[in-house]
Design a protein around this motif. Structure first.
Motif, PDB file in Angstrom:
ATOM      1  N   ARG A  33      27.658  44.091  44.082  1.00  0.00           N
ATOM      2  CA  ARG A  33      26.676  44.701  43.172  1.00  0.00           C
ATOM      3  C   ARG A  33      25.650  43.662  42.749  1.00  0.00           C
ATOM      4  N   GLN A  54      31.085  45.851  53.174  1.00  0.00           N
ATOM      5  CA  GLN A  54      30.587  45.979  51.807  1.00  0.00           C
ATOM      6  C   GLN A  54      29.356  45.123  51.566  1.00  0.00           C
ATOM      7  N   SER A 105      36.442  43.522  34.674  1.00  0.00           N
ATOM      8  CA  SER A 105      37.019  43.656  36.022  1.00  0.00           C
ATOM      9  C   SER A 105      38.530  43.858  35.938  1.00  0.00           C
ATOM     10  N   ASN A 162      31.614  43.667  40.342  1.00  0.00           N
ATOM     11  CA  ASN A 162      31.605  43.813  41.797  1.00  0.00           C
ATOM     12  C   ASN A 162      30.694  42.746  42.401  1.00  0.00           C
ATOM     13  N   THR A 189      29.660  52.171  50.017  1.00  0.00           N
ATOM     14  CA  THR A 189      29.109  51.034  49.272  1.00  0.00           C
ATOM     15  C   THR A 189      27.594  51.142  49.179  1.00  0.00           C
ATOM     16  N   ASN A 226      34.202  47.351  46.961  1.00  0.00           N
ATOM     17  CA  ASN A 226      34.152  46.172  46.117  1.00  0.00           C
ATOM     18  C   ASN A 226      35.074  45.105  46.727  1.00  0.00           C
ATOM     19  N   SER A 232      28.571  44.041  36.077  1.00  0.00           N
ATOM     20  CA  SER A 232      28.674  44.084  37.539  1.00  0.00           C
ATOM     21  C   SER A 232      30.049  44.547  38.018  1.00  0.00           C
ATOM     22  N   THR A 278      36.621  38.817  40.861  1.00  0.00           N
ATOM     23  CA  THR A 278      37.765  38.681  41.766  1.00  0.00           C
ATOM     24  C   THR A 278      39.002  38.217  41.007  1.00  0.00           C
ATOM     25  N   SER A 311      36.312  42.571  45.388  1.00  0.00           N
ATOM     26  CA  SER A 311      37.362  42.230  44.430  1.00  0.00           C
ATOM     27  C   SER A 311      38.524  43.214  44.518  1.00  0.00           C
ATOM     28  N   SER A 336      25.532  46.486  50.842  1.00  0.00           N
ATOM     29  CA  SER A 336      24.842  46.100  49.615  1.00  0.00           C
ATOM     30  C   SER A 336      23.453  45.529  49.906  1.00  0.00           C
ATOM     31  N   HIS A 382      37.188  51.346  48.640  1.00  0.00           N
ATOM     32  CA  HIS A 382      37.267  50.111  47.849  1.00  0.00           C
ATOM     33  C   HIS A 382      35.911  49.794  47.227  1.00  0.00           C
TER      34      HIS A 382
END
Length: 308
Positions: free
Chosen positions: A250, A161, A202, A247, A86, A136, A245, A272, A138, A165, A134
């Motif tokens: 992000r 994550q 997404s 994410n 990540t 992410n 994004s 999500t 979501s 970030s 992953h």
């Protein structure tokens, strides 16, 4: 959870419900743990160390907390791989628009999209076999909602994550100061347009991720390329409007580092929701499992993430 009675004579074996709890058993044993990448309930000898969860329902075989397969990768290593992966993703995907701002559009939209897509691709190829890559929240929540990932590990994955970030964003702030604002995702359209655009892209991303991560008939060895290309396509579509994004982390990390939380709820909720719907749609389209047998809606499925 049946205990075979053997008293040394010809009396046949009889089955009896397990005794709830075993005196002297440790509260946290060093026994089996969940493999987040190949989560599947297998037929294993019962431990007789936990309370039957459904004893009140007069079930034939009460469930057991310890009835889980032994993992081949520890959770600590998975979280480490998820943190590093990540970090690389957020650093690369956020640095591109910052450089674009600093050098008056030198990267261009295609460069921004390529940086994010390449970052996703290389992380999946390098850490997918360890943590599932992953990267992410979501993705993690969507996998868990569709029973491809154990809920018990979701908080740990999301914590890794989010922390990665924030660390990547503050590293970028120190390197590119004062141009961090270029890496913050803020919508340039209305709230409704931004929400549905993030929802759709997404959805696209999670549909592809679910296909290559849970279906062996999809291109397993090219999973990184497929997901990276999807990220690049989505940013080319939505980059100028919402930042593309897809994410929550992000957006969250750069927002914390820059102190800009404008309409951040869109980037936490829409990806999500879109991810869960995308994963659910692919699961519905995938009517049969790898053996050609019909998959029942509540049948636990094997989750491979990006492992083969």
């Amino acid at each position: 959870m049946a205990a075979a009675a053997d008293n040394g004579d010809a009396t046949p074996n009889v089955s009896a419900p397990a005794t709830p709890g075993t005196p002297g058993a440790p509260l946290f044993s060093s026994g089996p743990r969940v493999d987040s990448l190949s989560y599947e309930r297998k037929s294993m000898p019962r431990c007789n160390r936990c309370l039957p969860l459904d004893s009140w329902a007069a079930a034939a075989s009460p469930a057991c907390f310890h009835d889980l397969p032994r993992p081949d990768v520890s959770l600590t290593r998975k979280l480490g791989a998820e943190f590093v992966g990540t970090f690389i993703l957020i650093f690369g995907a956020t640095a591109a628009p910052i450089v674009n701002q600093k050098y008056n559009g030198a990267e261009t939209l295609i460069g921004n999209a390529a940086c994010a897509g390449l970052a996703v691709m290389i992380v999946i190829l390098s850490t997918g076999h360890i943590s599932g890559a992953h990267l992410n929240p979501s993705v993690t929540i969507s996998f868990a909602a569709l029973r491809h990932f154990p809920w018990i590990q979701v908080p740990a994955y999301i914590a890794a994550q989010v922390s990665a970030s924030i660390c990547a964003s503050f590293a970028l702030k120190g390197i590119y100061h004062p141009f961090l604002s270029g890496g913050v995702t803020v919508p340039s359209v209305s709230i409704t347009q931004a929400f549905f655009l993030e929802f759709v892209i997404s959805f696209n991303l999670m549909f592809v991720v679910t296909a290559v991560a849970t279906d062996t008939r999809a291109v397993g060895e090219l999973a990184g390329l497929a997901v990276g290309a999807t990220v690049m396509l989505n940013i080319l579509i939505a980059g100028p409007l919402t930042g593309g994004s897809m994410n929550p982390v992000r957006t969250l990390g750069p927002a914390v580092a820059a102190g800009n939380y404008k309409k951040i709820w869109i980037y936490l909720v829409a990806p999500t929701m879109g991810g869960i719907v995308g994963s659910a749609v692919y699961t519905s389209v995938k009517l049969t499992d790898e053996n050609g047998e019909t998959v029942m809606p509540r049948t636990p499925r094997q989750a491979r993430s990006f492992r083969r």
